[in-house]
Design a protein around this motif. Structure first.
Motif, PDB file in Angstrom:
ATOM      1  N   MET A  16      33.089  19.101   9.816  1.00 54.19           N
ATOM      2  CA  MET A  16      32.563  20.054  10.800  1.00 54.19           C
ATOM      3  C   MET A  16      31.605  19.449  11.814  1.00 54.19           C
ATOM      4  N   SER A  17      30.733  18.540  11.411  1.00 51.95           N
ATOM      5  CA  SER A  17      29.791  17.980  12.389  1.00 51.95           C
ATOM      6  C   SER A  17      30.541  17.232  13.498  1.00 51.95           C
ATOM      7  N   LYS A  18      31.600  16.527  13.143  1.00 53.63           N
ATOM      8  CA  LYS A  18      32.407  15.824  14.145  1.00 53.63           C
ATOM      9  C   LYS A  18      33.133  16.819  15.045  1.00 53.63           C
ATOM     10  N   LEU A  19      33.688  17.863  14.446  1.00 51.18           N
ATOM     11  CA  LEU A  19      34.418  18.857  15.227  1.00 51.18           C
ATOM     12  C   LEU A  19      33.494  19.596  16.189  1.00 51.18           C
ATOM     13  N   LEU A  20      32.297  19.915  15.732  1.00 57.54           N
ATOM     14  CA  LEU A  20      31.335  20.586  16.607  1.00 57.54           C
ATOM     15  C   LEU A  20      30.973  19.706  17.797  1.00 57.54           C
ATOM     16  N   PHE A  75      37.989  22.277   5.182  1.00 57.69           N
ATOM     17  CA  PHE A  75      38.689  21.727   4.029  1.00 57.69           C
ATOM     18  C   PHE A  75      39.597  20.544   4.380  1.00 57.69           C
ATOM     19  N   PHE A  76      39.816  20.300   5.667  1.00 55.35           N
ATOM     20  CA  PHE A  76      40.680  19.205   6.074  1.00 55.35           C
ATOM     21  C   PHE A  76      39.892  17.894   6.125  1.00 55.35           C
ATOM     22  N   SER A  77      40.605  16.784   5.992  1.00 53.14           N
ATOM     23  CA  SER A  77      39.959  15.468   6.048  1.00 53.14           C
ATOM     24  C   SER A  77      39.545  15.160   7.493  1.00 53.14           C
ATOM     25  N   ASP A  78      38.796  14.100   7.652  1.00 56.64           N
ATOM     26  CA  ASP A  78      38.330  13.690   8.980  1.00 56.64           C
ATOM     27  C   ASP A  78      39.476  13.371   9.934  1.00 56.64           C
ATOM     28  N   SER A  79      40.668  13.115   9.418  1.00 58.84           N
ATOM     29  CA  SER A  79      41.807  12.820  10.300  1.00 58.84           C
ATOM     30  C   SER A  79      42.172  14.022  11.175  1.00 58.84           C
ATOM     31  N   ILE A  80      41.675  15.197  10.834  1.00 58.80           N
ATOM     32  CA  ILE A  80      41.913  16.378  11.676  1.00 58.80           C
ATOM     33  C   ILE A  80      41.380  16.150  13.083  1.00 58.80           C
ATOM     34  N   CYS A  81      40.330  15.353  13.216  1.00 55.70           N
ATOM     35  CA  CYS A  81      39.749  15.081  14.536  1.00 55.70           C
ATOM     36  C   CYS A  81      40.771  14.404  15.447  1.00 55.70           C
ATOM     37  N   ASP A  82      41.454  13.387  14.926  1.00 52.76           N
ATOM     38  CA  ASP A  82      42.487  12.689  15.711  1.00 52.76           C
ATOM     39  C   ASP A  82      43.670  13.604  15.994  1.00 52.76           C
TER      40      ASP A  82
END
Length: 184
Positions: free
Chosen positions: A128-132, A92-99
């Motif tokens: 999720m795909s980025k986090l994985l 549910f978080f935006s892509d900024s969670i990656c940073d």
């Protein structure tokens, strides 16, 4: 640059609805607590199905947590002595969670997250795909298909709503295998 004494690690627990993601996250976090590590637990503010102050699994396991709607809110808390951060409903978080996770790892914090890897249409869910791809460890869980009893990999939405984000439990979703999953 001087090498840090501790290096953060990143773990992702994923799977479909009712596969035990939150239960596994709680299990991992409780082990860290038993090991006398300082932990902080966060969950997305959209998930208040069972509690606002606790992370709760469908089968009743609980651990204290903090509701946040933006991953930047993690940094509003004192992280000085934190060893492990757990985050539920990560999709549910935006892509900024990656940073933000990368920043936590740079600080030497172990980050363990749980979330749906696919949405109800079998597409990668949000970030999720980025986090994985970033993860040092991935645990992919399955559920039991409610139609045939085989392994379920997908979340079957039971209500007709075209929004990707639709928070619900057994009244709104069932785990299904590939054969029995239907995209409406």
């Amino acid at each position: 640059m001087e090498r840090k004494k501790e290096v953060g690690t990143f773990e992702v627990i994923c799977g479909c609805m009712f596969s035990g993601k939150t239960e596994e996250l709680i299990r991992v976090l409780k082990r860290s607590f038993i090991a006398k590590q300082k932990i902080l637990v966060f969950k997305h503010s959209s998930d208040i199905r069972y509690s606002q102050e606790e992370l709760c699994s469908h089968n009743g396991l609980k651990i204290s947590s903090i509701l946040i709607s933006n991953s930047k809110d993690i940094f509003l808390h004192d992280l000085a002595d934190v060893n492990v951060i757990g985050i539920d409903e990560i999709q549910f978080f935006s892509d900024s969670i990656c940073d933000d996770i990368e920043e936590l790892l740079e600080r030497g914090i172990r980050v363990v997250v749980a979330g749906l890897d696919l949405d109800y249409k079998k597409r990668p869910f949000g970030c999720m795909s980025k986090l994985l791809a970033m993860a040092n460890k991935v645990t992919k869980l399955t559920a039991i298909c409610t139609k045939c009893g085989h392994d379920a990999y997908y979340s079957q939405r039971l209500v007709h709503d075209n929004e990707v984000v639709f928070v619900g439990a057994s009244e709104s979703y069932e785990p299904r295998c590939r054969l029995h999953h239907i995209i409406h």
